[in-house]
Design an enzyme around this catalytic site. Structure first.
Site, PDB file in Angstrom:
ATOM      1  N   GLU A   1     -78.348 -59.582 -19.138  1.00 31.85           N
ATOM      2  CA  GLU A   1     -78.575 -58.982 -17.964  1.00 31.85           C
ATOM      3  C   GLU A   1     -77.502 -57.529 -18.266  1.00 31.85           C
ATOM      4  O   GLU A   1     -76.480 -57.732 -18.900  1.00 31.85           O
ATOM      5  CB  GLU A   1     -77.607 -59.372 -16.711  1.00 31.85           C
ATOM      6  CG  GLU A   1     -77.823 -58.711 -15.489  1.00 31.85           C
ATOM      7  CD  GLU A   1     -77.067 -59.138 -14.245  1.00 31.85           C
ATOM      8  OE1 GLU A   1     -76.262 -59.945 -14.428  1.00 31.85           O
ATOM      9  OE2 GLU A   1     -77.464 -58.552 -13.095  1.00 31.85           O
TER      10      GLU A   1
ATOM     11  N   LYS B   1     -66.733 -61.699 -18.198  1.00 31.06           N
ATOM     12  CA  LYS B   1     -66.913 -60.425 -17.793  1.00 31.06           C
ATOM     13  C   LYS B   1     -65.978 -59.869 -16.883  1.00 31.06           C
ATOM     14  O   LYS B   1     -65.640 -58.786 -16.949  1.00 31.06           O
ATOM     15  CB  LYS B   1     -68.333 -60.245 -17.249  1.00 31.06           C
ATOM     16  CG  LYS B   1     -69.426 -60.432 -18.148  1.00 31.06           C
ATOM     17  CD  LYS B   1     -70.942 -60.388 -17.263  1.00 31.06           C
ATOM     18  CE  LYS B   1     -71.785 -60.819 -18.214  1.00 31.06           C
ATOM     19  NZ  LYS B   1     -73.319 -60.894 -17.225  1.00 31.06           N
TER      20      LYS B   1
ATOM     21  N   ARG C   1     -71.743 -73.107 -24.319  1.00 31.75           N
ATOM     22  CA  ARG C   1     -70.834 -71.557 -24.523  1.00 31.75           C
ATOM     23  C   ARG C   1     -69.919 -71.548 -25.751  1.00 31.75           C
ATOM     24  O   ARG C   1     -69.489 -72.794 -26.060  1.00 31.75           O
ATOM     25  CB  ARG C   1     -70.186 -71.111 -23.350  1.00 31.75           C
ATOM     26  CG  ARG C   1     -71.292 -70.651 -22.375  1.00 31.75           C
ATOM     27  CD  ARG C   1     -70.415 -70.302 -21.182  1.00 31.75           C
ATOM     28  NE  ARG C   1     -71.184 -69.580 -20.138  1.00 31.75           N
ATOM     29  CZ  ARG C   1     -71.797 -68.354 -20.028  1.00 31.75           C
ATOM     30  NH1 ARG C   1     -71.125 -67.406 -20.908  1.00 31.75           N
ATOM     31  NH2 ARG C   1     -72.334 -67.814 -19.159  1.00 31.75           N
TER      32      ARG C   1
END
Length: 545
Positions: free
Chosen positions: A31, A266, A256
């Site tokens: 994204e 983020k 992850r």
RNA sequence: AGGGCUAUAGCCAAGUGGUAAGGCAACAGGCUCUGACCCUGUCAUUCCGUAGGUUCGAAUCCUACUAGCCCUGCCA
């Protein structure tokens, strides 16, 4: 090192052999709302390497279904990062490219009675959804006629309603133990200018609806994503099936990657930048790919690290030492090894003529002749590192300079420390030494062994440099109750002024030095390309501890 | 609590019924014009979350348990 992500590879091999798929096509779907970090590198490398290992390809597709968070700044940055890693997407696409098709499919779902317009407020929707122990309650709007749904949806698109007034929902199962299946929202109203489609749309598909459709349209065979999407897979499959997509992609989840003592989210990275605790996203302390690049990490080192660390259905936290190892390994034969002094200590060679400067030949990399040689200066006035001198040899293992002892200056001569000159404060100010001309580097002198080899720089030609000592990744102390921002200590980035040898032709002034455990390297401040040094060992080891 | 997932050494991670790969870290030693690099050796001796079971034989199959992660955004 070539073996990686075995469990996914096995699936691909089976699918290829059974004829389920003809070729592998993966995709990396970021994204565009943040800079890529080392965690994303795992997804990028896995997708590209896996596909490539089967002769397949990988698309880069920006998942831009939420204009509220996304921006072109990030799409450009992401493209660059992927290029920097050395990968070439077969196609560069955007989720928004498929908005027309996605809309059509939504209409088709309505016609099949599989989707409906719901007028519940967000709060009501949440309440009706139930919770882990309670089945959801069906929306009172669930059984509207197809015709009415069609008209309402068309009105939604035409901008006749306000945000949050209505949504399009899938009609699945309000009693499902998987809450994602309790009539998930497919489309919501958003009066926001999209960075690509501008004001063409005021309704945007949700990830759960858009993503499987995008994968299917592109012919993605294996859609890799992280573990938290496990619970979304039934919905992913539902969308592909009910939309009757001719191509059926398979979602596969993997864990992850985290690095110890590093913050990867983020939100935290953004806070660091917004609160000016770091200079920018490419601040050398950041775990972003641009930050790592500025610190001197090479794409190869990151790739090798990711490949070597493997992949499983577990979120792993790998020790930072492993990342450093792969950098050292990559730089070992590539980097020119210059000499540098972090904490300068003056040395006067008393039997060397004042004013004379001689130039000695030094290999740029003693393990790789191809990197050639350079001339290094030698004179009466030199600097060595403070950590390379003590008054008295502490034990037999000590391999550096001490009063009365002889060491080799790397690429130059043996010197013997004869006298310590103290400054006004009583600290060691400079050392007076004598050198032995017969021990010149390369002469093959072999009559006595020095007490080790240390680095030096010649005083008049040395270039002042800035050394970043502890510019490790962002520090995070788990047991600490203070907020993340309070815990972050910018002072952990210790900067020391020192010197780098000054005689070289092809490099601009080096400014940033990164210490990697037992060695250090420098990055050319302008080009970011030339990585130098990999030498000084002892002093750094002690400095870091 | 309902659902899903995971559990192999300090950190990653191979292994899918045949007797525990590899890397990082660590430790010991050798070499050395960088105490780096390199080289050698040690590092899960019936052990693979725990407890049982099946089997000639299991980390791999079965059962029960325990722990951890994810899920109640009109985020992705």
């Amino acid at each position: 090192m070539e073996e990686m992500s075995n469990f996914i590879k096995t699936i691909m091999i089976n699918d290829l052999e059974s004829g389920k798929v003809k070729a592998i096509l993966t995709r990396f779907p970021p994204e565009p709302n943040a800079y890529l970090h080392i965690g994303h590198a795992r997804a990028i490398i896995t997708n590209f390497e896996l596909a490539e290992s089967f002769g397949g390809e990988t698309n880069l597709r920006f998942d831009d279904t939420n204009p509220a968070k996304e921006d072109v700044e990030f799409v450009e940055a992401i493209k660059k990062d992927i290029e920097w890693l050395g990968y070439h997407p077969a196609k560069v696409l955007f989720g928004s490219d498929y908005f027309d098709k996605t809309y059509e499919l939504a209409v088709a779902l309505i016609k099949k009675g599989l989707a409906y317009i719901c007028d519940l407020t967000p709060e009501e929707t949440s309440k009706y959804r139930g919770d882990f122990n309670t089945a959801g309650v069906e929306s009172p709007y669930r059984n509207r006629s197809v015709a009415e749904n069609l008209e309402l949806f068309s009105n939604m698109r035409a901008g006749k309603y306000k945000e949050e007034e209505r949504v399009l929902r899938a009609k699945i199962d309000m009693a499902s133990p998987n809450i994602n299946m309790r009539d998930p929202i497919l489309y919501r109203i958003l009066y926001i200018n999209h960075h690509r489609t501008k004001d063409k749309w005021c309704i945007y598909p949700m990830y759960d609806f858009a993503h499987p459709i995008q994968d299917a349209i592109e012919g993605i065979t294996h859609s890799l994503c992280s573990l938290e999407y496990e619970n979304h897979r039934p919905l992913y499959d539902w969308v592909v099936e009910k939309c009757e997509m001719p191509n059926v992609p398979q979602q596969i989840e993997f864990g992850r990657l985290n690095i110890t003592n590093t913050v990867m989210s983020k939100r935290y990275l953004r806070e660091l930048v917004n609160n000016k605790l770091v200079l920018s996203y490419d601040d050398p302390r950041m775990p972003t790919l641009v930050g790592l690049a500025r610190r001197g990490y090479t794409p190869e080192s990151i790739k090798n690290f990711v490949k070597a660390s493997g992949l499983s259905r577990i979120n792993s936290t790998i020790e930072g030492e492993m990342l450093e190892h792969f950098l050292r390994e990559d730089l070992k034969l590539k980097a020119n090894r210059l000499m540098a002094v972090v904490e300068p200590l003056k040395v006067v060679i008393t039997n060397y003529d004042e004013g004379k400067v001689e130039y000695l030949e030094a290999a740029n990399n003693t393990e790789n002749e191809e990197l050639g040689t350079r001339k290094i200066a030698f004179s009466r006035h030199l600097y060595i590192d403070k950590n390379d001198f003590v008054i008295e040899k502490p034990d037999k293992r000590y391999k550096r300079l001490a009063l009365g002892l002889e060491v080799r200056l790397f690429h130059a001569y043996f010197i013997k420390a004869n006298e310590v000159i103290y400054d006004a404060d009583g600290n060691i100010g400079e050392i007076h030494c004598t050198y032995d001309p017969e021990t010149k580097s390369g002469s093959g002198f072999n009559e006595r062994k020095p007490n080790g080899t240390i680095q030096f720089v010649e005083a008049s030609t040395a270039i002042p440099a800035t050394f970043n000592l502890f510019d490790t990744l962002v520090i995070d102390n788990p047991g600490d109750n203070r907020s993340f921002l309070e815990r972050f200590n910018p002072d952990s980035w210790i900067i020391k002024p020192g010197f780098v040898e000054g005689v070289r032709k092809n490099f601009a002034v080096l400014e940033r030095f990164q210490f990697v455990r037992d060695g250090y390297y420098a990055v050319d401040k302008d080009s970011n390309k030339d990585r130098l040094c990999f030498n000084r060992i002892v002093s750094l080891k002690s400095a870091i501890k």
